[in-house]
Design an enzyme around this catalytic site. Structure first.
Site, PDB file in Angstrom:
ATOM      1  N   GLY A 144       0.830  -1.207   0.000  1.00 51.69           N
ATOM      2  CA  GLY A 144       0.000   0.000   0.000  1.00 51.69           C
ATOM      3  C   GLY A 144       0.858   1.247   0.000  1.00 51.69           C
ATOM      4  N   HIS A 156      13.737  -6.024 -17.342  1.00 47.70           N
ATOM      5  CA  HIS A 156      13.456  -4.648 -16.908  1.00 47.70           C
ATOM      6  C   HIS A 156      14.695  -4.087 -16.211  1.00 47.70           C
ATOM      7  CE1 HIS A 156      11.120  -1.219 -15.735  1.00 47.70           C
ATOM      8  NE2 HIS A 156      11.260  -1.448 -14.452  1.00 47.70           N
ATOM      9  N   GLN A 173       3.460   3.843  -2.562  1.00 51.65           N
ATOM     10  CA  GLN A 173       3.175   4.844  -3.597  1.00 51.65           C
ATOM     11  C   GLN A 173       2.406   4.261  -4.779  1.00 51.65           C
ATOM     12  OE1 GLN A 173       3.517   7.675  -2.474  1.00 51.65           O
ATOM     13  NE2 GLN A 173       5.538   8.550  -2.661  1.00 51.65           N
ATOM     14  N   ASP A 201      -1.118  -4.492   3.492  1.00 46.99           N
ATOM     15  CA  ASP A 201       0.260  -4.053   3.763  1.00 46.99           C
ATOM     16  C   ASP A 201       0.623  -4.563   5.158  1.00 46.99           C
ATOM     17  OD1 ASP A 201       2.077  -1.538   2.331  1.00 46.99           O
ATOM     18  OD2 ASP A 201       2.678  -2.228   4.327  1.00 46.99           O
ATOM     19  N   ILE A 249       4.832  -6.108  -9.817  1.00 52.83           N
ATOM     20  CA  ILE A 249       5.519  -4.863 -10.204  1.00 52.83           C
ATOM     21  C   ILE A 249       6.824  -4.702  -9.416  1.00 52.83           C
ATOM     22  CG2 ILE A 249       5.240  -2.354 -10.512  1.00 52.83           C
ATOM     23  CD1 ILE A 249       2.287  -2.632 -10.459  1.00 52.83           C
ATOM     24  N   SER A 250       6.940  -5.356  -8.268  1.00 57.30           N
ATOM     25  CA  SER A 250       8.120  -5.193  -7.407  1.00 57.30           C
ATOM     26  C   SER A 250       9.423  -5.491  -8.158  1.00 57.30           C
ATOM     27  CB  SER A 250       8.021  -6.141  -6.211  1.00 57.30           C
ATOM     28  OG  SER A 250       6.746  -6.098  -5.631  1.00 57.30           O
ATOM     29  N   ASN A 251      10.446  -4.750  -7.842  1.00 58.96           N
ATOM     30  CA  ASN A 251      11.764  -4.916  -8.473  1.00 58.96           C
ATOM     31  C   ASN A 251      12.710  -5.725  -7.587  1.00 58.96           C
ATOM     32  OD1 ASN A 251      11.916  -3.676 -11.035  1.00 58.96           O
ATOM     33  ND2 ASN A 251      11.747  -1.654 -10.075  1.00 58.96           N
ATOM     34  N   GLY A 288       0.861   1.323  -4.901  1.00 64.92           N
ATOM     35  CA  GLY A 288      -0.376   0.719  -4.405  1.00 64.92           C
ATOM     36  C   GLY A 288      -1.480   1.759  -4.243  1.00 64.92           C
TER      37      GLY A 288
HETATM   38  P1  A3D Z   1       6.777   1.982  -1.541  1.00 59.07           P
HETATM   39  O1  A3D Z   1       6.053   3.256  -1.603  1.00 59.07           O
HETATM   40  O2  A3D Z   1       7.920   1.838  -0.608  1.00 59.07           O
HETATM   41  O3  A3D Z   1       5.700   0.834  -1.209  1.00 59.07           O
HETATM   42  C1  A3D Z   1       6.048  -0.477  -0.919  1.00 59.07           C
HETATM   43  C2  A3D Z   1       5.100  -0.991   0.136  1.00 59.07           C
HETATM   44  O4  A3D Z   1       5.380  -2.380   0.366  1.00 59.07           O
HETATM   45  C3  A3D Z   1       5.245  -0.288   1.497  1.00 59.07           C
HETATM   46  O5  A3D Z   1       4.000   0.283   1.881  1.00 59.07           O
HETATM   47  C4  A3D Z   1       5.652  -1.402   2.444  1.00 59.07           C
HETATM   48  O6  A3D Z   1       5.111  -1.279   3.732  1.00 59.07           O
HETATM   49  C5  A3D Z   1       5.093  -2.624   1.721  1.00 59.07           C
HETATM   50  N1  A3D Z   1       5.682  -3.883   2.169  1.00 59.07           N
HETATM   51  C6  A3D Z   1       6.943  -4.112   2.575  1.00 59.07           C
HETATM   52  N2  A3D Z   1       7.078  -5.395   2.939  1.00 59.07           N
HETATM   53  C7  A3D Z   1       5.871  -5.977   2.737  1.00 59.07           C
HETATM   54  C8  A3D Z   1       5.373  -7.283   2.918  1.00 59.07           C
HETATM   55  N3  A3D Z   1       6.136  -8.266   3.382  1.00 59.07           N
HETATM   56  N4  A3D Z   1       4.090  -7.518   2.622  1.00 59.07           N
HETATM   57  C9  A3D Z   1       3.283  -6.533   2.158  1.00 59.07           C
HETATM   58  N5  A3D Z   1       3.704  -5.287   1.950  1.00 59.07           N
HETATM   59  C10 A3D Z   1       4.974  -5.012   2.245  1.00 59.07           C
HETATM   60  O7  A3D Z   1       7.299   1.549  -3.002  1.00 59.07           O
HETATM   61  P2  A3D Z   1       6.614   1.837  -4.431  1.00 59.07           P
HETATM   62  O8  A3D Z   1       5.149   1.600  -4.330  1.00 59.07           O
HETATM   63  O9  A3D Z   1       7.116   3.115  -4.967  1.00 59.07           O
HETATM   64  O10 A3D Z   1       7.304   0.680  -5.287  1.00 59.07           O
HETATM   65  C11 A3D Z   1       6.993  -0.669  -5.050  1.00 59.07           C
HETATM   66  C12 A3D Z   1       7.903  -1.596  -5.830  1.00 59.07           C
HETATM   67  O11 A3D Z   1       7.681  -1.424  -7.234  1.00 59.07           O
HETATM   68  C13 A3D Z   1       9.400  -1.360  -5.610  1.00 59.07           C
HETATM   69  O12 A3D Z   1      10.071  -2.599  -5.511  1.00 59.07           O
HETATM   70  C14 A3D Z   1       9.830  -0.624  -6.868  1.00 59.07           C
HETATM   71  O13 A3D Z   1      11.190  -0.811  -7.173  1.00 59.07           O
HETATM   72  C15 A3D Z   1       8.947  -1.287  -7.891  1.00 59.07           C
HETATM   73  N6  A3D Z   1       8.771  -0.548  -9.158  1.00 59.07           N
HETATM   74  C16 A3D Z   1       8.654  -1.276 -10.291  1.00 59.07           C
HETATM   75  C17 A3D Z   1       8.454  -0.660 -11.494  1.00 59.07           C
HETATM   76  C18 A3D Z   1       8.312  -1.476 -12.736  1.00 59.07           C
HETATM   77  O14 A3D Z   1       7.966  -0.959 -13.767  1.00 59.07           O
HETATM   78  C19 A3D Z   1       8.583  -2.908 -12.699  1.00 59.07           C
HETATM   79  C20 A3D Z   1       8.387   0.741 -11.566  1.00 59.07           C
HETATM   80  C21 A3D Z   1       8.516   1.469 -10.386  1.00 59.07           C
HETATM   81  C22 A3D Z   1       8.708   0.815  -9.175  1.00 59.07           C
END
Ligand code: A3D
Length: 321
Positions: free
Chosen positions: A11, A176, A13, A34, A119-121, A15
């Site tokens: 949940g 990616h 950015q 989350d 989507i996670s990296n 999410g």
């Molecule tokens: P962020 O805003 O940090 O959100 C990640 C969320 O994951 C946080 O709210 C955490 O609390 C939650 N989290 C951590 N551990 C767990 C768990 N065990 N179970 C459930 N939730 C958990 O990050 P974001 O939303 O900006 O990015 C999320 C991911 O997407 C990252 O790994 C980025 O690198 C990746 N990402 C991928 C792309 C692609 O195009 C593939 C683009 C941009 C970001």
């Protein structure tokens, strides 16, 4: 027709934007999970309280309990750390593998029949790990990367040519990461090759190539460009929108041909790896990987990218995942 249930694991950015887009488009009822207490409840309450303004009746709820994801039709996973400036996506491998393993176990136990978009990296490794832990069929485990990378490439071309981005078609294949492969030869504006339009604009093939090379490089580094500006995290609006495109293709059984991270069984000369390729997305997830002829240069760039994915997966396995 009953409403679809769409679960967001993570949940943060991305999410948050996903939840808002799903609600506004009434794609389905949203459950946001989350591990951080109160965060998904707070975000979803905020979004739900805009329902009168947005005119949506779909439910948007947050939880810290995996049991609430039962019956999901679609799960979109963004759990994991994003990059900080100076980090490569691969730097996230160890931390995010641990997170993805626990997420995969939670999804397997509570929503065993769902389709999953990850989507996670680092993306290609996270998709591989999720598939390994759950044992879900390949068609139901898909990674989002190519839709975003292609949208970035298309945007740069539209800005350069001064035409609507709606008329631009591009495809970015491979892993990616920095080795991703924007397919220049097939980039077109409603069928007209972009290279031809660039050559006409500049009246010089060498200059046209230089401009295209710059757009290809910018595409490959586009995530880093946003990251360097944001400083505290990576891109989130465009990754969320890209996953919505995939979600709609699945929910509405659109049979869209999109570049996605799909499992290869011999296609493009690859067996047993998840790589970004064109695939048809419909009600059952990846319905078909679509092959097309690559020229020597494209094939060698794709081979290079596939080797990077193989190295990443081997690194993850060495870490014990
Ligand atoms: P962020 O805003 O940090 O959100 C990640 C969320 O994951 C946080 O709210 C955490 O609390 C939650 N989290 C951590 N551990 C767990 C768990 N065990 N179970 C459930 N939730 C958990 O990050 P974001 O939303 O900006 O990015 C999320 C991911 O997407 C990252 O790994 C980025 O690198 C990746 N990402 C991928 C792309 C692609 O195009 C593939 C683009 C941009 C970001």
């Amino acid at each position: 027709m009953s409403r679809k249930k769409i679960t967001l694991i993570g949940g943060g950015q991305i999410g948050g934007v996903l939840a808002q887009l799903i609600a506004q488009r009434q794609l389905g009822d949203v459950v946001m999970f989350d591990i951080v207490e109160d965060l998904p409840q707070g975000k979803t309450l905020d979004i739900a309280e805009a329902s009168r303004i947005g005119g949506f009746d779909t439910k948007v709820e947050g939880t810290n309990d995996y049991r609430d994801i039962a019956g999901s039709d679609l799960v979109i996973i963004t759990a994991g750390l994003p990059r900080k400036p100076g980090m490569s996506r691969d730097d996230l491998l160890s931390t995010n593998s641990k997170i993805m393993k626990s997420v995969a176990e939670g999804v397997k136990a509570n929503a065993p029949d769902t389709i999953v978009i990850i989507i996670s990296n680092p993306l290609d490794a996270m998709v591989t790990l999720f598939k390994k832990v759950t044992g879900f069929p390949h068609n139901r485990v898909i990674g989002q990367a190519g839709v975003l990378d292609s949208s970035r490439f298309s945007s740069f071309i539209a800005w350069e040519l001064g035409v609507s981005v709606k008329d631009i078609n591009t495809m970015v294949l491979g892993g990616h990461g920095d080795t991703m492969v924007p397919i220049v030869r097939y980039a077109n504006v409603n069928g007209i090759p972009v290279m031809e339009l660039l050559e006409r604009k500049y009246g010089d093939a060498a200059k046209a190539k230089e401009v295209m090379d710059a757009m290809v490089t910018r595409t490959k580094k586009a995530g880093g460009e946003v990251l360097a500006l944001l400083k505290t995290g990576s891109a989130y609006y465009s990754p969320a929108s890209s996953a919505i495109t995939m979600a709609e293709a699945i929910i509405y059984d659109e049979k869209r041909l999109l570049p996605v991270c799909a499992y290869l069984q011999g296609e493009f000369g690859v067996d047993g790896y998840y790589v970004g390729v064109p695939a048809v997305l419909g009600a059952t997830g990846v319905e078909k990987v679509v092959e097309f002829a690559l020229d020597e240069e494209e094939q060698s760039a794709l081979d290079n990218s596939i080797n990077a994915v193989k190295t990443l997966v081997a690194d993850m396995e060495r870490l014990g995942f």
